[in-house]
Structure formats: structure tokens, C-alpha cells
Motif scaffolding. Structure first.
Motif, PDB file in Angstrom:
ATOM      1  N   UNK A  26       0.476   7.167   2.747  1.00 38.76           N
ATOM      2  CA  UNK A  26       1.566   6.361   2.182  1.00 38.76           C
ATOM      3  C   UNK A  26       1.187   4.897   2.101  1.00 38.76           C
ATOM      4  N   UNK A  27       0.481   4.385   3.114  1.00 37.37           N
ATOM      5  CA  UNK A  27       0.044   2.980   3.095  1.00 37.37           C
ATOM      6  C   UNK A  27      -0.912   2.753   1.932  1.00 37.37           C
ATOM      7  N   UNK A  28      -1.843   3.702   1.742  1.00 40.99           N
ATOM      8  CA  UNK A  28      -2.774   3.598   0.617  1.00 40.99           C
ATOM      9  C   UNK A  28      -2.044   3.621  -0.718  1.00 40.99           C
ATOM     10  N   UNK A  29      -1.047   4.487  -0.816  1.00 37.53           N
ATOM     11  CA  UNK A  29      -0.274   4.585  -2.057  1.00 37.53           C
ATOM     12  C   UNK A  29       0.530   3.316  -2.324  1.00 37.53           C
ATOM     13  N   UNK A  30       0.889   2.592  -1.255  1.00 43.96           N
ATOM     14  CA  UNK A  30       1.719   1.387  -1.404  1.00 43.96           C
ATOM     15  C   UNK A  30       0.990   0.249  -2.102  1.00 43.96           C
ATOM     16  N   UNK A  31      -0.343   0.350  -2.227  1.00 41.13           N
ATOM     17  CA  UNK A  31      -1.098  -0.711  -2.908  1.00 41.13           C
ATOM     18  C   UNK A  31      -0.672  -0.853  -4.365  1.00 41.13           C
ATOM     19  N   UNK A  32       0.020   0.159  -4.874  1.00 39.84           N
ATOM     20  CA  UNK A  32       0.478   0.093  -6.260  1.00 39.84           C
ATOM     21  C   UNK A  32       1.437  -1.078  -6.472  1.00 39.84           C
ATOM     22  N   UNK A  33       2.091  -1.524  -5.396  1.00 36.08           N
ATOM     23  CA  UNK A  33       3.045  -2.629  -5.505  1.00 36.08           C
ATOM     24  C   UNK A  33       2.355  -3.991  -5.661  1.00 36.08           C
ATOM     25  N   UNK A  34       1.044  -4.024  -5.430  1.00 33.11           N
ATOM     26  CA  UNK A  34       0.315  -5.292  -5.523  1.00 33.11           C
ATOM     27  C   UNK A  34      -0.191  -5.565  -6.936  1.00 33.11           C
ATOM     28  N   UNK A  35       0.062  -4.632  -7.847  1.00 35.41           N
ATOM     29  CA  UNK A  35      -0.384  -4.804  -9.230  1.00 35.41           C
ATOM     30  C   UNK A  35       0.844  -5.046 -10.100  1.00 35.41           C
ATOM     31  N   UNK A  36       1.024  -6.305 -10.520  1.00 40.39           N
ATOM     32  CA  UNK A  36       2.222  -6.669 -11.279  1.00 40.39           C
ATOM     33  C   UNK A  36       2.137  -6.245 -12.738  1.00 40.39           C
ATOM     34  N   UNK A  37       0.983  -6.415 -13.331  1.00 36.32           N
ATOM     35  CA  UNK A  37       0.827  -6.083 -14.748  1.00 36.32           C
ATOM     36  C   UNK A  37      -0.193  -4.962 -14.927  1.00 36.32           C
ATOM     37  N   UNK A  38       0.001  -4.170 -15.976  1.00 39.11           N
ATOM     38  CA  UNK A  38      -0.932  -3.083 -16.269  1.00 39.11           C
ATOM     39  C   UNK A  38      -2.052  -3.625 -17.132  1.00 39.11           C
ATOM     40  N   UNK A  39      -3.123  -4.036 -16.500  1.00 37.97           N
ATOM     41  CA  UNK A  39      -4.304  -4.504 -17.211  1.00 37.97           C
ATOM     42  C   UNK A  39      -5.226  -3.317 -17.440  1.00 37.97           C
ATOM     43  N   UNK A  40      -5.563  -3.061 -18.696  1.00 38.78           N
ATOM     44  CA  UNK A  40      -6.344  -1.861 -19.016  1.00 38.78           C
ATOM     45  C   UNK A  40      -7.673  -1.827 -18.271  1.00 38.78           C
ATOM     46  N   UNK A  41      -8.380  -2.952 -18.226  1.00 40.77           N
ATOM     47  CA  UNK A  41      -9.670  -2.979 -17.533  1.00 40.77           C
ATOM     48  C   UNK A  41      -9.518  -2.630 -16.051  1.00 40.77           C
ATOM     49  N   UNK A  42      -8.514  -3.215 -15.406  1.00 40.60           N
ATOM     50  CA  UNK A  42      -8.290  -2.961 -13.991  1.00 40.60           C
ATOM     51  C   UNK A  42      -7.895  -1.505 -13.760  1.00 40.60           C
ATOM     52  N   UNK A  43      -6.987  -1.013 -14.578  1.00 45.93           N
ATOM     53  CA  UNK A  43      -6.507   0.350 -14.397  1.00 45.93           C
ATOM     54  C   UNK A  43      -7.584   1.388 -14.698  1.00 45.93           C
ATOM     55  N   UNK A  44      -8.400   1.121 -15.714  1.00 50.20           N
ATOM     56  CA  UNK A  44      -9.521   2.026 -15.993  1.00 50.20           C
ATOM     57  C   UNK A  44     -10.520   1.988 -14.839  1.00 50.20           C
ATOM     58  N   UNK A  45     -10.695   0.786 -14.273  1.00 46.99           N
ATOM     59  CA  UNK A  45     -11.576   0.656 -13.119  1.00 46.99           C
ATOM     60  C   UNK A  45     -11.060   1.444 -11.928  1.00 46.99           C
ATOM     61  N   UNK A  46      -9.749   1.397 -11.706  1.00 57.32           N
ATOM     62  CA  UNK A  46      -9.165   2.141 -10.594  1.00 57.32           C
ATOM     63  C   UNK A  46      -9.229   3.643 -10.843  1.00 57.32           C
TER      64      UNK A  46
END
Length: 267
Positions: A26-46
Motif C-alpha cells: 500500500x505504501x508503494x502504491x501511494x506514490x501515485x499521489x506524488x505525480x500531479x500531472x500525467x506526463x507521457x515520458x514519465x508515465x512510459x518510463x514508469x
């Protein structure tokens, strides 16, 4: 507090230990709250990162332990791991085809995000968590049965290792879901729910330690096959649609490295 926990019945301790592993997911899943905008490069990287995490987990957390367990149980290691691995991948292959047929018959239900990719990602991580939870349960249950080499210290060490490994796995579920356009709250909810099976499997493993112990090598390999199928079919191909393919590949290497280090250091 610690002394009270250690004085409890080992089966109850198995439940507490697997609640801990679920909590780290759950703590690992909570990192989703640290991403405010959906940046394609970042999301593809993840997405590439998630693929790397899953490839490493499939070997270091699943196949390697399955081989060792099969040898200790006097089974045929190569046969058990092959049957489990191929069955896991085949199950998702069949599910993939069934979903394709359903999607063709119900085109009006197609959404902005890939429901199939989300389903396959979540199901593979969940399948992976079931035998891991059982492994923790078996470790605690073995103390009750007085099996050779079974100690509470070893059981808690295993739970700690699996728990810390679950951190990047929780992230590997929630962030790709966010990438598909699912809300942060829903991404987190689904991400942490992928780990809820561990307490359930842990209790079952502790109670049915002898029977579950025989099944574990197959179940671990089964989960590995399912994870590899998802990585090859969905995660890496999707991350490679990015213009910066080489950078996305680097994220996959980083994901693999993080999971590999956790598995080896805590194994």
C-alpha cells in the motif's frame, strides 16, 4: 509490544506478518499521489520500470525459490518449474484471447484507457502475491509443526524481505494505472488491493503447511509465467511507443536493478 507479538501463536504471527507485507504494498502504491500531472515520458518510463520490476521478481522471488523448494521436496525441479511457468503464461494468453473476443462484440464499451492492460497487470501481480503470502505462512506454520530448521526469527526475516520487495510492486501497479487515465484514488485502491491476498494466503499457508509446501514450487513458477507474459505482451511494447525508446529501456533496467538488489540483499 514486540515481545507480545513474538509470544503469540505462530499462525497468528503469520497473519500479522502478512498484514505488514500488504501494508508495504500500500505504501508503494501511494506514490501515485506524488505525480500531479500525467506526463507521457514519465508515465512510459514508469511502465518500463514496472516491467523491469516484474522481470526481476519473476526470477529472484519466484523461479529461483521454486527450484530450491522443488529440490528440497525431492521433486523434479525442471519439470515443476516448466509446468508452472508455462501454465501461468498460458492462462493469461487464453484470458487475453477471450477478452479480445469480448471487446469485438462490445465495441461501445471501449474506454479511453486499456482495460485489458490494466486487468492483466493487476491480475499478474496478484497471482504473484498469493504464493509469496503462502511462503510466509508456511515459514510460520513450520514452527508449529516443529519442522527441521524452522524458527520464528527465520520466518520474520522472510516476511521482512518480502514486505520490502512489495514496495516497488505496489508502485508498479498504481502508477501504470494512473498512466491509463484512472484517478489517483482508484489507482491507489487497486494497487494496494493487489497485496490483500497475502494475509489470506499467509493464514492458509500456516494452517495447511504440509500440503501447501508441496504446491508452492508450482504456484511460484505459475505466477512467474503470468508476470512474464504481461511484461512481454503489454508493458514493454507500450513503453516502447515513446519516441525516446532508449530512455524507456533504461527505466526497465532500473526497475530490474532495484528489484534484484532488494531480492538478493534481503533474500
Amino acid at each position: 509490544m514486540l515481545d507480545k507479538i513474538l509470544s503469540l501463536n505462530p499462525i497468528i504471527q503469520a497473519g500479522i506478518a502478512t498484514l505488514f507485507t500488504w501494508g508495504v504494498t500500500a505504501i508503494g502504491a501511494s506514490l501515485v499521489y506524488f505525480f500531479k500531472n500525467i506526463n507521457k515520458n514519465l508515465m512510459d518510463g514508469m511502465l518500463g520500470f514496472a516491467g523491469g520490476v516484474m522481470i526481476a521478481a519473476s526470477f529472484f522471488s519466484l523461479i529461483a525459490p521454486a527450484i530450491d523448494m522443488a529440490e528440497n521436496l525431492n521433486l523434479i525441479p525442471w519439470l515443476i518449474t516448466f509446468l508452472g511457468f508455462f501454465s501461468g503464461g498460458l492462462l493469461l494468453f487464453i484470458g487475453d484471447k477471450i477478452y479480445d473476443i469480448y471487446e469485438k462484440r462490445h465495441p461501445q464499451k471501449e474506454k479511453k484507457f486499456s482495460a485489458k492492460r490494466c486487468f492483466m497487470l493487476v491480475s499478474s501481480i496478484t497471482l504473484h502475491n498469493i504464493p509469496e503470502g503462502m511462503a510466509v505462512g508456511v515459514a510460520f506454520g513450520s514452527v508449529v509443526y516443529g519442522l527441521e530448521g524452522a524458527t520464528l526469527a527465520a520466518a520474520w526475516t522472510l516476511a521482512l524481505g518480502i514486505g520490502l520487495q512489495n514496495f516497488p510492486e505496489g508502485t508498479a501497479v498504481s502508477i501504470p494505472l494512473r498512466r491509463e487515465g484512472i484517478s489517483r484514488n482508484k489507482s491507489f485502491l487497486i494497487g494496494q488491493l493487489s497485496g490483500i491476498v497475502e494475509p489470506i494466503a499467509g493464514i492458509i499457508g500456516a494452517i495447511l503447511v504440509i500440503k501447501v509446501q508441496i504446491l508452492l514450487p508450482f504456484l511460484l513458477s505459475f505466477a512467474a509465467g503470468a508476470m512474464i507474459y504481461v511484461v512481454v505482451e503489454e508493458l514493454i511494447p507500450e513503453s516502447q511507443t515513446n519516441k525516446k525508446k532508449d530512455l524507456m529501456a533504461l527505466f526497465t533496467l532500473i526497475g530490474f536493478s532495484v528489484m534484484m538488489i532488494l531480492d538478493i540483499a534481503l533474500g
